[in-house]
Design a protein around this motif. Structure first.
Motif, short mmCIF file in Angstrom:
data_model
loop_
_atom_site.label_atom_id
_atom_site.label_comp_id
_atom_site.label_asym_id
_atom_site.label_seq_id
_atom_site.Cartn_x
_atom_site.Cartn_y
_atom_site.Cartn_z
N ARG A 1 49.61 -16.67 -79.86
CA ARG A 1 49.80 -17.56 -78.72
C ARG A 1 49.39 -16.88 -77.42
O ARG A 1 48.81 -17.51 -76.54
CB ARG A 1 51.25 -18.01 -78.64
CG ARG A 1 51.60 -18.99 -79.71
CD ARG A 1 53.02 -19.43 -79.60
NE ARG A 1 53.36 -20.32 -80.70
CZ ARG A 1 54.56 -20.68 -80.99
NH1 ARG A 1 55.59 -20.26 -80.27
NH2 ARG A 1 54.79 -21.49 -82.00
N ALA B 1 47.13 -14.56 -77.07
CA ALA B 1 45.67 -14.52 -77.03
C ALA B 1 45.10 -15.89 -76.67
O ALA B 1 44.11 -15.98 -75.93
CB ALA B 1 45.13 -14.06 -78.38
N MET B 2 45.72 -16.95 -77.18
CA MET B 2 45.24 -18.29 -76.87
C MET B 2 45.41 -18.62 -75.38
O MET B 2 44.51 -19.17 -74.74
CB MET B 2 45.98 -19.32 -77.72
CG MET B 2 45.45 -20.73 -77.56
SD MET B 2 46.12 -21.93 -78.72
CE MET B 2 47.87 -21.62 -78.63
N LEU C 1 45.70 -16.45 -72.88
CA LEU C 1 44.79 -15.60 -72.11
C LEU C 1 43.36 -16.11 -72.21
O LEU C 1 42.64 -16.15 -71.21
CB LEU C 1 44.88 -14.15 -72.59
CG LEU C 1 43.99 -13.15 -71.86
CD1 LEU C 1 44.38 -13.08 -70.39
CD2 LEU C 1 44.09 -11.79 -72.51
N GLY C 2 42.95 -16.53 -73.40
CA GLY C 2 41.60 -17.07 -73.57
C GLY C 2 41.39 -18.33 -72.76
O GLY C 2 40.35 -18.52 -72.14
N ALA C 3 42.40 -19.21 -72.78
CA ALA C 3 42.28 -20.45 -72.00
C ALA C 3 42.22 -20.14 -70.52
O ALA C 3 41.49 -20.79 -69.76
CB ALA C 3 43.46 -21.37 -72.30
N TRP C 4 42.98 -19.16 -70.07
CA TRP C 4 42.98 -18.78 -68.66
C TRP C 4 41.61 -18.23 -68.25
O TRP C 4 41.11 -18.52 -67.18
CB TRP C 4 44.07 -17.77 -68.40
CG TRP C 4 44.12 -17.32 -66.97
CD1 TRP C 4 43.66 -16.15 -66.47
CD2 TRP C 4 44.63 -18.06 -65.84
NE1 TRP C 4 43.86 -16.10 -65.12
CE2 TRP C 4 44.46 -17.25 -64.71
CE3 TRP C 4 45.21 -19.30 -65.71
CZ2 TRP C 4 44.85 -17.67 -63.45
CZ3 TRP C 4 45.61 -19.70 -64.44
CH2 TRP C 4 45.43 -18.89 -63.34
N LEU C 5 40.99 -17.45 -69.12
CA LEU C 5 39.69 -16.88 -68.79
C LEU C 5 38.56 -17.90 -68.86
O LEU C 5 37.57 -17.78 -68.16
CB LEU C 5 39.39 -15.70 -69.73
CG LEU C 5 40.30 -14.49 -69.55
CD1 LEU C 5 39.99 -13.46 -70.62
CD2 LEU C 5 40.17 -13.89 -68.18
N VAL C 6 38.73 -18.91 -69.69
CA VAL C 6 37.68 -19.92 -69.84
C VAL C 6 37.80 -21.00 -68.78
O VAL C 6 36.81 -21.63 -68.41
CB VAL C 6 37.75 -20.52 -71.27
CG1 VAL C 6 36.83 -21.70 -71.42
CG2 VAL C 6 37.41 -19.46 -72.28
N THR C 7 39.00 -21.22 -68.28
CA THR C 7 39.22 -22.26 -67.27
C THR C 7 38.33 -21.97 -66.06
O THR C 7 38.23 -20.84 -65.62
CB THR C 7 40.70 -22.26 -66.84
OG1 THR C 7 41.51 -22.41 -67.98
CG2 THR C 7 40.98 -23.37 -65.87
#
Length: 84
Positions: free
Chosen positions: A49, A51-52, A54-60
């Motif tokens: 969770r 990682a998900m 953090l990934g969403a934050w970086l992709v946003t």
């Protein structure tokens, strides 16, 4: 690696195989490891969770991150100054 006969179909199968490739008869049962006590930081769900998120934050897009940062700053201002 030795070859053994499948008791179901009689085919020669590797002794390492978990099941006969011909008929699917299970040749050896491997016990699953018993889950031991896990701490909160050892849970695989927690790290997945994290990682998900953090990934969403970086992709946003950066605009959305800027809006969130401004909202946090405004909220912090009202919380810490007591202005109402």
């Amino acid at each position: 690696m030795a070859l053994v006969r499948c008791p179901e179909c009689g085919r020669e199968v590797s002794s390492q195989a978990p099941a006969c490739p011909g008929c699917g008869y299970p040749l050896q049962e491997r016990p699953s490891p018993a889950p031991g006590p896990q701490g909160a930081l050892q849970s695989p769900h927690l790290w997945g969770r994290l990682a998900m998120v953090l990934g969403a934050w970086l992709v946003t897009p950066w605009i959305a991150r800027l809006i969130v940062a401004l909202a946090v700053c405004v909220l912090a201002y009202f919380l810490f100054t007591g202005a109402r």
